[in-house]
Design a protein around this motif. Structure first.
Motif, PDB file in Angstrom:
ATOM      1  N   ASN A  34       0.823  -1.215   0.000  1.00  0.00           N
ATOM      2  CA  ASN A  34       0.000   0.000   0.000  1.00  0.00           C
ATOM      3  C   ASN A  34       0.858   1.267   0.000  1.00  0.00           C
ATOM      4  O   ASN A  34       0.392   2.344  -0.357  1.00  0.00           O
ATOM      5  CB  ASN A  34      -0.985   0.007   1.169  1.00  0.00           C
ATOM      6  N   PHE A  35       2.128   1.138   0.373  1.00  0.00           N
ATOM      7  CA  PHE A  35       3.066   2.260   0.312  1.00  0.00           C
ATOM      8  C   PHE A  35       3.270   2.706  -1.135  1.00  0.00           C
ATOM      9  O   PHE A  35       3.582   3.870  -1.409  1.00  0.00           O
ATOM     10  CB  PHE A  35       4.398   1.833   0.932  1.00  0.00           C
ATOM     11  N   PHE A  36       3.064   1.777  -2.062  1.00  0.00           N
ATOM     12  CA  PHE A  36       3.215   2.074  -3.490  1.00  0.00           C
ATOM     13  C   PHE A  36       1.861   2.302  -4.172  1.00  0.00           C
ATOM     14  O   PHE A  36       1.804   2.423  -5.391  1.00  0.00           O
ATOM     15  CB  PHE A  36       3.951   0.927  -4.193  1.00  0.00           C
ATOM     16  N   GLY A  37       0.780   2.319  -3.377  1.00  0.00           N
ATOM     17  CA  GLY A  37      -0.534   2.543  -3.947  1.00  0.00           C
ATOM     18  C   GLY A  37      -1.032   1.399  -4.802  1.00  0.00           C
ATOM     19  O   GLY A  37      -1.842   1.607  -5.715  1.00  0.00           O
ATOM     20  N   TYR A  38      -0.601   0.177  -4.509  1.00  0.00           N
ATOM     21  CA  TYR A  38      -0.975  -0.960  -5.351  1.00  0.00           C
ATOM     22  C   TYR A  38      -2.473  -1.266  -5.311  1.00  0.00           C
ATOM     23  O   TYR A  38      -2.997  -1.841  -6.257  1.00  0.00           O
ATOM     24  CB  TYR A  38      -0.177  -2.194  -4.930  1.00  0.00           C
ATOM     25  N   ALA A  39      -3.146  -0.915  -4.215  1.00  0.00           N
ATOM     26  CA  ALA A  39      -4.578  -1.227  -4.111  1.00  0.00           C
ATOM     27  C   ALA A  39      -5.456  -0.084  -4.604  1.00  0.00           C
ATOM     28  O   ALA A  39      -6.675  -0.212  -4.644  1.00  0.00           O
ATOM     29  CB  ALA A  39      -4.936  -1.565  -2.662  1.00  0.00           C
ATOM     30  N   ARG A  40      -4.859   1.037  -4.972  1.00  0.00           N
ATOM     31  CA  ARG A  40      -5.645   2.194  -5.413  1.00  0.00           C
ATOM     32  C   ARG A  40      -6.079   2.023  -6.861  1.00  0.00           C
ATOM     33  O   ARG A  40      -5.261   1.648  -7.710  1.00  0.00           O
ATOM     34  CB  ARG A  40      -4.828   3.482  -5.290  1.00  0.00           C
ATOM     35  N   PRO A  41      -7.339   2.327  -7.162  1.00  0.00           N
ATOM     36  CA  PRO A  41      -7.795   2.229  -8.559  1.00  0.00           C
ATOM     37  C   PRO A  41      -7.255   3.387  -9.395  1.00  0.00           C
ATOM     38  O   PRO A  41      -6.938   4.460  -8.876  1.00  0.00           O
ATOM     39  CB  PRO A  41      -9.322   2.319  -8.431  1.00  0.00           C
ATOM     40  N   GLY A  42      -7.147   3.159 -10.683  1.00  0.00           N
ATOM     41  CA  GLY A  42      -6.746   4.232 -11.592  1.00  0.00           C
ATOM     42  C   GLY A  42      -5.252   4.462 -11.608  1.00  0.00           C
ATOM     43  O   GLY A  42      -4.470   3.726 -10.987  1.00  0.00           O
ATOM     44  N   PRO A  43      -4.818   5.510 -12.321  1.00  0.00           N
ATOM     45  CA  PRO A  43      -3.390   5.832 -12.424  1.00  0.00           C
ATOM     46  C   PRO A  43      -2.812   6.175 -11.055  1.00  0.00           C
ATOM     47  O   PRO A  43      -3.506   6.745 -10.200  1.00  0.00           O
ATOM     48  CB  PRO A  43      -3.365   7.064 -13.346  1.00  0.00           C
ATOM     49  N   PRO A  44      -1.547   5.857 -10.805  1.00  0.00           N
ATOM     50  CA  PRO A  44      -0.951   6.136  -9.498  1.00  0.00           C
ATOM     51  C   PRO A  44      -0.716   7.628  -9.291  1.00  0.00           C
ATOM     52  O   PRO A  44      -0.500   8.373 -10.247  1.00  0.00           O
ATOM     53  CB  PRO A  44       0.377   5.381  -9.555  1.00  0.00           C
ATOM     54  N   ALA A  45      -0.763   8.064  -8.033  1.00  0.00           N
ATOM     55  CA  ALA A  45      -0.349   9.424  -7.694  1.00  0.00           C
ATOM     56  C   ALA A  45       1.141   9.558  -8.003  1.00  0.00           C
ATOM     57  O   ALA A  45       1.870   8.550  -8.060  1.00  0.00           O
ATOM     58  CB  ALA A  45      -0.629   9.697  -6.220  1.00  0.00           C
ATOM     59  N   TRP A  46       1.607  10.781  -8.167  1.00  0.00           N
ATOM     60  CA  TRP A  46       3.003  10.977  -8.584  1.00  0.00           C
ATOM     61  C   TRP A  46       3.988  10.363  -7.597  1.00  0.00           C
ATOM     62  O   TRP A  46       4.994   9.771  -7.998  1.00  0.00           O
ATOM     63  CB  TRP A  46       3.300  12.477  -8.766  1.00  0.00           C
ATOM     64  N   ARG A  47       3.683  10.470  -6.282  1.00  0.00           N
ATOM     65  CA  ARG A  47       4.621   9.920  -5.303  1.00  0.00           C
ATOM     66  C   ARG A  47       4.663   8.396  -5.369  1.00  0.00           C
ATOM     67  O   ARG A  47       5.728   7.780  -5.181  1.00  0.00           O
ATOM     68  CB  ARG A  47       4.267  10.397  -3.893  1.00  0.00           C
ATOM     69  N   HIS A  48       3.482   7.773  -5.653  1.00  0.00           N
ATOM     70  CA  HIS A  48       3.462   6.318  -5.784  1.00  0.00           C
ATOM     71  C   HIS A  48       4.215   5.873  -7.037  1.00  0.00           C
ATOM     72  O   HIS A  48       4.944   4.880  -7.010  1.00  0.00           O
ATOM     73  CB  HIS A  48       2.017   5.811  -5.825  1.00  0.00           C
ATOM     74  N   ALA A  49       4.036   6.616  -8.123  1.00  0.00           N
ATOM     75  CA  ALA A  49       4.734   6.279  -9.366  1.00  0.00           C
ATOM     76  C   ALA A  49       6.249   6.391  -9.181  1.00  0.00           C
ATOM     77  O   ALA A  49       7.011   5.527  -9.649  1.00  0.00           O
ATOM     78  CB  ALA A  49       4.268   7.196 -10.500  1.00  0.00           C
ATOM     79  N   LEU A  50       6.692   7.453  -8.489  1.00  0.00           N
ATOM     80  CA  LEU A  50       8.131   7.627  -8.245  1.00  0.00           C
ATOM     81  C   LEU A  50       8.673   6.522  -7.344  1.00  0.00           C
ATOM     82  O   LEU A  50       9.754   5.987  -7.587  1.00  0.00           O
ATOM     83  CB  LEU A  50       8.387   8.985  -7.596  1.00  0.00           C
ATOM     84  N   ARG A  51       7.919   6.189  -6.283  1.00  0.00           N
ATOM     85  CA  ARG A  51       8.356   5.116  -5.386  1.00  0.00           C
ATOM     86  C   ARG A  51       8.479   3.797  -6.142  1.00  0.00           C
ATOM     87  O   ARG A  51       9.444   3.048  -5.976  1.00  0.00           O
ATOM     88  CB  ARG A  51       7.362   4.965  -4.235  1.00  0.00           C
ATOM     89  N   ARG A  52       7.482   3.511  -6.976  1.00  0.00           N
ATOM     90  CA  ARG A  52       7.531   2.268  -7.757  1.00  0.00           C
ATOM     91  C   ARG A  52       8.743   2.250  -8.686  1.00  0.00           C
ATOM     92  O   ARG A  52       9.447   1.243  -8.791  1.00  0.00           O
ATOM     93  CB  ARG A  52       6.258   2.138  -8.600  1.00  0.00           C
ATOM     94  N   LEU A  53       8.958   3.358  -9.359  1.00  0.00           N
ATOM     95  CA  LEU A  53      10.055   3.439 -10.318  1.00  0.00           C
ATOM     96  C   LEU A  53      11.402   3.228  -9.639  1.00  0.00           C
ATOM     97  O   LEU A  53      12.257   2.486 -10.129  1.00  0.00           O
ATOM     98  CB  LEU A  53      10.028   4.796 -11.028  1.00  0.00           C
ATOM     99  N   ILE A  54      11.591   3.861  -8.477  1.00  0.00           N
ATOM    100  CA  ILE A  54      12.860   3.744  -7.753  1.00  0.00           C
ATOM    101  C   ILE A  54      13.029   2.353  -7.161  1.00  0.00           C
ATOM    102  O   ILE A  54      14.112   1.768  -7.233  1.00  0.00           O
ATOM    103  CB  ILE A  54      12.934   4.811  -6.640  1.00  0.00           C
ATOM    104  N   TRP A  55      11.949   1.794  -6.616  1.00  0.00           N
ATOM    105  CA  TRP A  55      12.062   0.533  -5.868  1.00  0.00           C
ATOM    106  C   TRP A  55      11.946  -0.706  -6.755  1.00  0.00           C
ATOM    107  O   TRP A  55      12.571  -1.726  -6.464  1.00  0.00           O
ATOM    108  CB  TRP A  55      10.999   0.491  -4.776  1.00  0.00           C
ATOM    109  N   THR A  56      11.155  -0.615  -7.826  1.00  0.00           N
ATOM    110  CA  THR A  56      10.912  -1.806  -8.645  1.00  0.00           C
ATOM    111  C   THR A  56      11.375  -1.656 -10.089  1.00  0.00           C
ATOM    112  O   THR A  56      11.355  -2.628 -10.844  1.00  0.00           O
ATOM    113  CB  THR A  56       9.409  -2.161  -8.674  1.00  0.00           C
ATOM    114  N   GLY A  57      11.746  -0.425 -10.476  1.00  0.00           N
ATOM    115  CA  GLY A  57      12.185  -0.201 -11.852  1.00  0.00           C
ATOM    116  C   GLY A  57      11.048   0.047 -12.820  1.00  0.00           C
ATOM    117  O   GLY A  57      11.268   0.163 -14.021  1.00  0.00           O
ATOM    118  N   SER A  58       9.814   0.147 -12.295  1.00  0.00           N
ATOM    119  CA  SER A  58       8.660   0.373 -13.165  1.00  0.00           C
ATOM    120  C   SER A  58       7.621   1.210 -12.430  1.00  0.00           C
ATOM    121  O   SER A  58       7.381   0.989 -11.236  1.00  0.00           O
ATOM    122  CB  SER A  58       8.028  -0.955 -13.578  1.00  0.00           C
TER     123      SER A  58
END
Length: 282
Positions: free
Chosen positions: A109-133
């Motif tokens: 949930n720190f990455f907004g995985y359960a949120r519907p729709g496009p991720p918030a900018w902070r979730h997208a950045l966290r995902r990109l840094i932590w998972t590469g996507s």
């Protein structure tokens, strides 16, 4: 030292500072369990809606005997540090019903995985840094049960509601679970924010262990002073996420559960589902 070199050093230093600051801003909560963490042995302190003098009237009977804590989804590095003094087997009690788990040790949930729709900018950045996507990568998600066991905790889940009315079968299962626990067990309750559902379970635990010798008002008050919302307060919150009906239902459930436990300990109906059925039929 030449001025151009000084400028380059200052530029690089400033860039590194900004980079570290951004990483801290984005990831601090990934490794820290948050301000909602509390144990039943924490110091009772005053809150805005309780006068300091009112603390003297709080009945603490049985509270310190509750072997439990509550909070947000565990960051296990932080949780193990906080509970390092507890020499007991520990069980994670999870009330999250949505899709959730862990991504490389961090709650999904720190990455907004359960949120519907496009991720918030902070979730997208966290995902990109932590998972590469910036997208959800379900192949990286470890279940909450697996993550708990990998960190030395047992795991149990209940779909306990705060915004919805919990079904009778789940309440029966929760009561049975609490009453079947051996003495040498520590429980850590959590939901998404460590507030509504976590607080409901902590109050239910307190009621099961300490009613009727402690009044419901005192049980809810002391849990509130430890960090839970006041579950008997059904006044609609300004800018809150609860409806009036949800607050009314939550308050009524807590009052009904206390009544059920009191009559149960007096030799009455032992199952919540049966007690509730008889009450509805009356």
């Amino acid at each position: 030292m030449r001025k151009p070199l000084k400028k380059r050093i200052a530029f690089v230093g400033g860039g590194l500072f900004l980079l570290v600051s951004l990483f801290g801003f984005l990831f601090f909560d990934a490794f820290y369990g948050g301000s909602n963490f509390r144990t039943m042995q924490d110091k009772i302190s005053s809150l805005d809606d309780f006068e300091i003098s009112a603390l003297e009237d709080v009945d603490l009977t049985g509270l310190r005997d509750l072997q439990a804590s509550g909070g947000m989804p565990p960051r296990f590095f932080d949780l193990k540090r906080r509970l390092s003094h507890i020499e007991k087997d520990k069980i994670i009690v999870d009330a999250i019903g949505d899709f959730h788990g862990y991504v490389k040790g961090i709650p999904s949930n720190f990455f907004g995985y359960a949120r519907p729709g496009p991720p918030a900018w902070r979730h997208a950045l966290r995902r990109l840094i932590w998972t590469g996507s910036p997208y959800i990568r379900p192949e990286l998600v470890t279940s909450a049960a697996e993550e708990a066991k990998a960190n030395g905790f047992e795991y149990k889940s209940f779909l306990i509601g705060s915004k919805f009315v919990t079904d009778d079968k789940t309440i029966d299962e929760f009561v049975t679970f609490i009453e079947s626990l051996p003495e040498n067990i520590w429980l850590h309750f959590h939901c998404s924010q460590g507030k509504g559902r976590t607080s409901t379970m902590l109050v239910m635990l307190d009621v099961l262990k300490n009613a009727p010798r402690v009044s419901l008002k005192n049980i809810v008050k002391r849990q509130h002073l430890l960090g839970s919302p006041n579950l008997l307060d059904n006044e609609l919150w300004e800018n809150g996420s609860y409806t009036q009906e949800q607050l009314d239902n939550r308050k009524k459930f807590i009052e009904d559960f206390y009544e059920f436990v009191c009559q149960r300990k007096a030799g009455g109906v032992q199952l919540w589902s049966e007690w509730n059925r008889q009450r509805r039929a009356a």
